[in-house]
Design a protein around this motif. Structure first.
Motif, PDB file in Angstrom:
ATOM      1  N   LEU A  50       0.827  -1.205   0.000  1.00  0.00           N
ATOM      2  CA  LEU A  50       0.000   0.000   0.000  1.00  0.00           C
ATOM      3  C   LEU A  50       0.861   1.254   0.000  1.00  0.00           C
ATOM      4  O   LEU A  50       0.561   2.231  -0.701  1.00  0.00           O
ATOM      5  CB  LEU A  50      -0.926  -0.015   1.217  1.00  0.00           C
ATOM      6  N   ALA A  51       1.953   1.245   0.768  1.00  0.00           N
ATOM      7  CA  ALA A  51       2.858   2.393   0.812  1.00  0.00           C
ATOM      8  C   ALA A  51       3.459   2.667  -0.561  1.00  0.00           C
ATOM      9  O   ALA A  51       3.516   3.817  -1.020  1.00  0.00           O
ATOM     10  CB  ALA A  51       3.959   2.149   1.842  1.00  0.00           C
ATOM     11  N   ALA A 101       2.278   1.703  -3.540  1.00  0.00           N
ATOM     12  CA  ALA A 101       1.239   2.103  -4.486  1.00  0.00           C
ATOM     13  C   ALA A 101       0.831   3.558  -4.276  1.00  0.00           C
ATOM     14  O   ALA A 101       0.637   4.317  -5.238  1.00  0.00           O
ATOM     15  CB  ALA A 101       0.029   1.181  -4.345  1.00  0.00           C
ATOM     16  N   THR A 102       0.708   3.970  -3.027  1.00  0.00           N
ATOM     17  CA  THR A 102       0.332   5.350  -2.715  1.00  0.00           C
ATOM     18  C   THR A 102       1.414   6.323  -3.180  1.00  0.00           C
ATOM     19  O   THR A 102       1.113   7.365  -3.781  1.00  0.00           O
ATOM     20  CB  THR A 102       0.091   5.510  -1.206  1.00  0.00           C
ATOM     21  N   ALA A 103       2.676   5.991  -2.906  1.00  0.00           N
ATOM     22  CA  ALA A 103       3.782   6.854  -3.304  1.00  0.00           C
ATOM     23  C   ALA A 103       3.850   6.994  -4.820  1.00  0.00           C
ATOM     24  O   ALA A 103       4.038   8.098  -5.355  1.00  0.00           O
ATOM     25  CB  ALA A 103       5.097   6.308  -2.760  1.00  0.00           C
ATOM     26  N   SER A 137       1.435   6.578  -6.991  1.00  0.00           N
ATOM     27  CA  SER A 137       0.280   7.344  -7.468  1.00  0.00           C
ATOM     28  C   SER A 137       0.487   8.840  -7.242  1.00  0.00           C
ATOM     29  O   SER A 137       0.180   9.664  -8.123  1.00  0.00           O
ATOM     30  CB  SER A 137      -0.990   6.877  -6.755  1.00  0.00           C
ATOM     31  N   ALA A 138       1.004   9.199  -6.079  1.00  0.00           N
ATOM     32  CA  ALA A 138       1.268  10.607  -5.785  1.00  0.00           C
ATOM     33  C   ALA A 138       2.330  11.160  -6.723  1.00  0.00           C
ATOM     34  O   ALA A 138       2.225  12.296  -7.209  1.00  0.00           O
ATOM     35  CB  ALA A 138       1.702  10.761  -4.328  1.00  0.00           C
ATOM     36  N   PRO A 194       5.501  12.045  -2.076  1.00  0.00           N
ATOM     37  CA  PRO A 194       5.349  10.592  -2.128  1.00  0.00           C
ATOM     38  C   PRO A 194       6.122   9.878  -1.026  1.00  0.00           C
ATOM     39  O   PRO A 194       5.648   8.889  -0.458  1.00  0.00           O
ATOM     40  CB  PRO A 194       5.895  10.234  -3.516  1.00  0.00           C
ATOM     41  N   LEU A 234       4.240  10.214   2.291  1.00  0.00           N
ATOM     42  CA  LEU A 234       3.079   9.333   2.327  1.00  0.00           C
ATOM     43  C   LEU A 234       3.504   7.880   2.560  1.00  0.00           C
ATOM     44  O   LEU A 234       2.873   7.157   3.349  1.00  0.00           O
ATOM     45  CB  LEU A 234       2.293   9.449   1.017  1.00  0.00           C
ATOM     46  N   ALA A 235       4.582   7.461   1.892  1.00  0.00           N
ATOM     47  CA  ALA A 235       5.054   6.078   2.037  1.00  0.00           C
ATOM     48  C   ALA A 235       5.487   5.794   3.468  1.00  0.00           C
ATOM     49  O   ALA A 235       5.141   4.755   4.044  1.00  0.00           O
ATOM     50  CB  ALA A 235       6.196   5.806   1.066  1.00  0.00           C
ATOM     51  N   ILE A 287       2.576   5.477   5.920  1.00  0.00           N
ATOM     52  CA  ILE A 287       1.867   4.195   5.840  1.00  0.00           C
ATOM     53  C   ILE A 287       2.730   3.057   6.371  1.00  0.00           C
ATOM     54  O   ILE A 287       2.255   2.184   7.104  1.00  0.00           O
ATOM     55  CB  ILE A 287       1.441   3.920   4.386  1.00  0.00           C
ATOM     56  N   THR A 341       9.631   5.125  -5.776  1.00  0.00           N
ATOM     57  CA  THR A 341       8.978   5.371  -7.069  1.00  0.00           C
ATOM     58  C   THR A 341       9.848   4.997  -8.261  1.00  0.00           C
ATOM     59  O   THR A 341       9.379   5.044  -9.400  1.00  0.00           O
ATOM     60  CB  THR A 341       8.574   6.853  -7.194  1.00  0.00           C
TER      61      THR A 341
END
Length: 451
Positions: free
Chosen positions: A7-8, A10-12, A14-15, A31, A34-35, A38, A98
């Motif tokens: 999840l970390a 994927a979120t990074a 996406s950001a 990003p 956010l990573a 999480i 990323t």
């Protein structure tokens, strides 16, 4: 890989996609934040994907990192890096999470990361580096770091996390001979002066980092390249500069646009001016040779003319030859001034001063920069700007430059450049002022990259 880890990532990613591809901004710090929010252990989970080279020190990290990247890529390595200079833990995390990681000809990818001095311990506790590259230590952002020995202690704490890593240091800086750690130490430096031309003398007054590690006596030097860098020795015992694995053997030509020199008798050229930038090239040469990159490939990498983000970028603004240089402390600013002294044409200077966290909120350092030397140059006009423009305005007035244009609003910076009387314009900016400047230049269509 855990659900939290996935999840970390994927979120990074996406950001990063939103910031970089949609909004056309740099997009590494957010990003990363956010990573980590999480999955606080996100770095530990990806460390097996690559070898890590940490580049740290006061000045020269970004250019050194960029040159090392070019050199290693020329040697056939896949390299992950943080080219925008986002060098704190969130930016580093964003870069690593990323980036796409694939093997190349059986070689493990190499992450070459510029790391803020205060963040070395955090990074090396999560990912064990293969090599530390130490550029220099000068007084810088004392509100964050303290004095230079405190700064070095922060780096040493990070080195102790990775006792198997090689420590590749600037041997011309006496402070790098200090430190209690078991790692293998290799040194690079200048050895371009013949012994018959040595001028042994005590270290200059008001210079940081010139104490012997054996007894804290003031060192002497056979020659000094700049600031506290050079060939030093003690007069109270046998301490002297360590043997150099890699060395500059000749300085052939210095101009504001390029430098010609030799390392280990190999003639080289970099498309960036200033003696201080030869140290950055020397560090990159040393890393390349340690990774078995042939000298001929290093030479080709150096002579590439790609620009470095915010580090002596050359930009054309409606016929104006504009050069952006980063300033953030006395030694770095003095080195930039020395580079301007090699300019043979008339030029104007726009000095932009901010005092945000990434710049250092204490601007008193500008009083230790030798702006008075600009009277010896071809400077024809000077202007100030940035959030702390009044501080810079007063400093330059006291240096004898009473006639200044002022641009408090950086949205007017393009107009400021156009209004200056010379074709050549140097813009000396602190970090966040440089980011704001580049955003204005991007909005006006003069560069492609913004923040």
């Amino acid at each position: 890989m855990t659900l939290k880890n996935s999840l970390a990532k994927a979120t990074a990613k996406s950001a990063y996609w939103l910031l970089h591809d949609v909004l056309h901004r740099g997009g590494t710090s957010l990003p990363g934040k956010l990573a980590v929010a999480i999955d606080p252990d996100i770095l530990k989970s990806i460390q097996q994907d690559f070898d890590l080279v940490i580049v740290t020190g006061t000045n020269g990290k970004t250019l050194t990192t960029a040159l090392i990247t070019r050199v290693l890529e020329a040697g056939g390595h896949q390299v992950i890096t943080n080219p925008s200079g986002s060098n704190m833990i969130q930016g580093i995390t964003g870069t690593l999470v990323t980036s796409r990681v694939t093997s190349n000809n059986g070689k493990k990818p190499i992450a070459v990361l510029e790391v803020d001095e205060a963040n070395v311990e955090k990074v090396s506790s999560a990912i064990k580096p293969r090599m530390f590259v130490l550029t220099n230590i000068f007084r810088d952002q004392m509100d964050r770091y303290g004095e230079i020995y405190t700064t070095y202690d922060k780096i040493v704490a990070g080195i102790r996390n990775a006792p198997q890593a090689v420590v590749l240091s600037n041997g011309d800086s006496p402070i790098f001979t200090r430190g209690d750690f078991p790692n293998e130490r290799l040194y690079f430096g200048f050895n371009h002066v013949s012994p018959e031309d040595y001028q042994p003398s005590k270290a200059p007054t008001n210079t940081d980092g010139i104490l012997s590690p054996t007894d804290d006596s003031v060192l002497h030097y056979d020659f000094i390249t700049y600031a506290n860098l050079g060939k030093y020795f003690s007069v109270t015992d046998q301490f002297a500069r360590p043997n150099l694995r890699y060395q500059v053997t000749d300085v052939t030509k210095l101009t504001p646009k390029y430098s010609e020199f030799s390392i280990d008798n190999t003639p080289l050229r970099i498309e960036i001016g200033g003696l201080y930038n030869i140290y950055n090239a020397l560090a990159a040469f040393a890393v390349g040779r340690e990774f078995e990159v042939p000298a001929r490939d290093i030479k080709a990498a150096f002579e590439s003319n790609a620009q470095i983000f915010g580090r002596q970028e050359a930009i054309n603004v409606d016929g104006k030859d504009v050069t952006i240089v980063l300033i953030k402390n006395p030694v770095g600013t003095n080195s930039v001034i020395d580079m301007m002294l090699t300019e043979n044409d008339d030029f104007s200077l726009l000095a932009l001063l901010n005092a945000n966290y990434a710049d250092g909120i204490d601007t008193s350092w500008i009083w230790d920069a030798e702006f008075e030397k600009l009277h010896e140059s071809h400077l024809k006009a000077i202007a100030t700007g940035g959030e702390r423009y009044r501080d810079m305005q007063v400093r330059l007035k006291m240096a004898g430059f009473a006639d200044q244009s002022v641009y408090e609003d950086l949205t007017k910076v393009v107009d400021a450049i156009k209004s200056l009387p010379t074709q050549k314009v140097y813009i000396a900016a602190t970090y966040t002022a440089m980011l704001q400047l580049r955003e204005q230049l991007r909005s006006a269509g003069y560069i492609k990259g913004g923040f």
